[in-house]
Structures are given as structure tokens and as C-alpha cells.
Write an enzyme that holds these catalytic residues in place. Structure first.
Site, mmCIF file in Angstrom:
data_model
loop_
_atom_site.group_PDB
_atom_site.id
_atom_site.type_symbol
_atom_site.label_atom_id
_atom_site.label_comp_id
_atom_site.label_asym_id
_atom_site.label_seq_id
_atom_site.Cartn_x
_atom_site.Cartn_y
_atom_site.Cartn_z
ATOM 1 N N GLY A 43 0.387 -5.976 -9.463
ATOM 2 C CA GLY A 43 -0.820 -5.756 -10.260
ATOM 3 C C GLY A 43 -0.589 -5.215 -11.655
ATOM 4 O O GLY A 43 -1.362 -5.481 -12.569
ATOM 5 N N GLU A 98 0.978 1.988 -13.134
ATOM 6 C CA GLU A 98 0.114 1.467 -12.061
ATOM 7 C C GLU A 98 -1.031 0.662 -12.652
ATOM 8 O O GLU A 98 -1.457 0.912 -13.778
ATOM 9 C CB GLU A 98 -0.495 2.643 -11.288
ATOM 10 C CG GLU A 98 0.177 2.976 -9.970
ATOM 11 C CD GLU A 98 -0.145 1.987 -8.851
ATOM 12 O OE1 GLU A 98 -0.543 0.836 -9.123
ATOM 13 O OE2 GLU A 98 0.018 2.385 -7.688
ATOM 14 N N ASP A 99 -1.573 -0.254 -11.848
ATOM 15 C CA ASP A 99 -2.757 -0.980 -12.305
ATOM 16 C C ASP A 99 -4.021 -0.134 -12.121
ATOM 17 O O ASP A 99 -4.806 0.039 -13.034
ATOM 18 C CB ASP A 99 -2.883 -2.346 -11.598
ATOM 19 C CG ASP A 99 -2.814 -2.255 -10.061
ATOM 20 O OD1 ASP A 99 -2.625 -1.150 -9.521
ATOM 21 O OD2 ASP A 99 -2.948 -3.297 -9.409
ATOM 22 N N ASP A 102 -7.032 4.313 -6.737
ATOM 23 C CA ASP A 102 -8.301 4.342 -5.993
ATOM 24 C C ASP A 102 -8.270 5.533 -5.025
ATOM 25 O O ASP A 102 -8.636 6.647 -5.397
ATOM 26 C CB ASP A 102 -8.466 2.993 -5.282
ATOM 27 C CG ASP A 102 -9.745 2.884 -4.481
ATOM 28 O OD1 ASP A 102 -10.632 3.728 -4.639
ATOM 29 O OD2 ASP A 102 -9.874 1.942 -3.674
ATOM 30 N N ILE A 152 -12.543 -4.700 -8.532
ATOM 31 C CA ILE A 152 -12.345 -5.400 -9.805
ATOM 32 C C ILE A 152 -11.105 -6.305 -9.759
ATOM 33 O O ILE A 152 -10.164 -6.034 -9.024
ATOM 34 C CB ILE A 152 -12.269 -4.414 -10.993
ATOM 35 C CG1 ILE A 152 -11.047 -3.497 -10.898
ATOM 36 C CG2 ILE A 152 -13.544 -3.601 -11.092
ATOM 37 C CD1 ILE A 152 -10.859 -2.628 -12.142
HETATM 38 P P1 5GP Z 1 -4.874 3.369 -3.610
HETATM 39 O O1 5GP Z 1 -3.643 3.604 -2.777
HETATM 40 O O2 5GP Z 1 -5.014 4.318 -4.770
HETATM 41 O O3 5GP Z 1 -6.121 3.318 -2.765
HETATM 42 O O4 5GP Z 1 -4.808 1.899 -4.147
HETATM 43 C C1 5GP Z 1 -3.904 1.491 -5.061
HETATM 44 C C2 5GP Z 1 -3.773 -0.013 -5.017
HETATM 45 O O5 5GP Z 1 -4.889 -0.648 -4.376
HETATM 46 C C3 5GP Z 1 -3.756 -0.566 -6.416
HETATM 47 O O6 5GP Z 1 -2.453 -0.552 -6.947
HETATM 48 C C4 5GP Z 1 -4.313 -1.945 -6.203
HETATM 49 O O7 5GP Z 1 -3.278 -2.822 -5.821
HETATM 50 C C5 5GP Z 1 -5.279 -1.797 -5.064
HETATM 51 N N1 5GP Z 1 -6.679 -1.628 -5.548
HETATM 52 C C6 5GP Z 1 -7.451 -0.519 -5.522
HETATM 53 N N2 5GP Z 1 -8.668 -0.749 -6.052
HETATM 54 C C7 5GP Z 1 -8.653 -2.050 -6.422
HETATM 55 C C8 5GP Z 1 -9.630 -2.906 -7.064
HETATM 56 O O8 5GP Z 1 -10.755 -2.540 -7.412
HETATM 57 N N3 5GP Z 1 -9.225 -4.187 -7.303
HETATM 58 C C9 5GP Z 1 -7.993 -4.665 -6.960
HETATM 59 N N4 5GP Z 1 -7.739 -5.939 -7.242
HETATM 60 N N5 5GP Z 1 -7.069 -3.887 -6.368
HETATM 61 C C10 5GP Z 1 -7.393 -2.599 -6.112
#
Ligand code: 5GP
Length: 179
Positions: A43, A98-99, A102, A152
């Protein structure tokens, strides 16, 4: 605009302006140092390549791949390294690129893993921050944009490997993933 998007959040010009400004901040903050920029695949690829063009200090790039959502739009909480870094981390100033942050679960795992390998410092740069989704207490050191609690896509971010090549970022219509 794309027919699967509900709304465009950021145009290519808006993305580039913020990324350029972040590059300038990092250039100042890392003056005199030689950071190792770690891109979290896949990402953050677009973000990484555009960002480093605006960082003026000497830097190195490496790539790590960790398990993410698969074809679902919810975080599994399960984090696994699929492709590790090529270079040693010990004694280095690490900048994780990071992209989106969340729940924070991915980042918490990654940060701890790099600190455990005795990095000198570990900071986190993210293109998007979704603060409402947080499940663990972790904050990025630099974030370009805050986004609402919606799914997104675009500019590297996918749903089931699609939409990464969109040059802008928008909210995916829930009908696409609710099926
Ligand atoms: P976390 O571990 O913080 O929940 O999630 C991190 C990863 O989840 C990000 O690097 C991404 O790959 C994915 N992610 C979280 N939210 C989104 C979103 O709104 N869209 C997309 N495409 N990926 C997300």
C-alpha cells in the site's frame, strides 16, 4: 472519479502538496543523519517513491511485507511478516513509511519488531491516519491527512488488489465490498 467510488477525498495535486511538505520536514528533522526508510508493502509504495524524492538527506530504502486484510475490509488483527527487510536495522534511524494507520495493530507489531532488532530510533510516517479506528494506543509521528472511518482506496491502497493505480484517493462504495 471512478464508478466504484462514493466520493473523492484527495486529488493528486492535494496528495503531492502534502507529500512535498512532509519531505521538507523530514529533511530538516533528519539533518546530518542517514535514515533507513522502510516501506510497508504494498500500500505504501506510491507514497514512498514520491516522498523520498523530496527528502534531501542521504537515505536508504528497504521494503517489508506483512499480512493485511486479504480480501476483507476489516482488520484481522493477525500480523505476519511475508517478506522481511534485506538490511540490518541495528544502530539505524528507521523511518517506517505506512499507507494508513487504522486499528494501529500492524504498526504496533512492526515498531516493536524493529526496536527489538536494536534500531537507534524508530519513527512512523503515514499518509493517512484514521484515529477513530484505533484499538491500541499508538500514534504516527508524522501524518499527512486524517480520514473518516470509511474504507478508502487509490494511490496504493487497494480493495482485493484493485484500485491501487488510481492517482487520487476516495471512499469505496460499501456495495462493492458488501456484495
Ligand atoms: P491497522 O493494523 O492499523 O488496522 O491497519 C493497517 C493496514 O490496514 C493498512 O496498512 C492498510 O493496508 C489496511 N487498511 C486500513 N484501513 C484501510 C482503508 O481504509 N483502506 C484500505 N485500502 N486499507 C486499509
Amino acid at each position: 472519479m471512478h464508478p466504484d467510488l462514493e466520493q473523492v477525498l484527495f486529488t493528486e495535486d492535494q496528495l503531492m502538496a502534502e507529500i512535498r511538505a512532509l519531505g521538507a520536514r523530514l529533511s530538516a528533522d533528519y539533518a546530518g543523519r542517514n535514515p533507513l526508510f522502510v516501506c510497508v508493502l504494498k500500500g505504501a509504495v506510491m507514497f514512498m517513491t514520491d516522498l523520498v524524492k523530496h527528502v534531501t538527506v542521504p537515505l536508504e530504502m528497504d521494503f517489508i511485507a506483512i499480512s493485511s486484510y486479504g480480501a476483507s475490509s476489516k482488520s484481522s488483527g493477525v500480523v505476519r511478516i511475508l517478506k522481511d527487510l534485506d538490511r540490518p536495522v541495528e544502530g539505524r534511524d528507521i523511518v517506517i513509511v505506512e499507507d494508513i494507520v487504522d486499528t494501529g495493530l500492524t504498526l504496533a507489531y512492526l515498531k516493536e519488531s524493529l526496536q527489538h532488532r536494536r534500531a537507534q530510533s524508530v519513527r512512523v510516517v503515514t499518509l493517512f491516519d484514521k484515529p477513530e479506528g484505533r484499538k491500541v494506543d499508538i500514534q504516527p509521528d508524522y501524518a499527512c491527512f486524517q480520514v473518516p472511518n470509511a474504507f478508502i482506496v487509490g494511490y496504493g491502497l487497494d480493495y482485493a488488489e484493485r484500485y491501487r493505480n488510481l492517482p487520487f484517493v476516495g471512499i469505496l462504495k460499501p456495495s462493492v465490498y458488501i456484495g
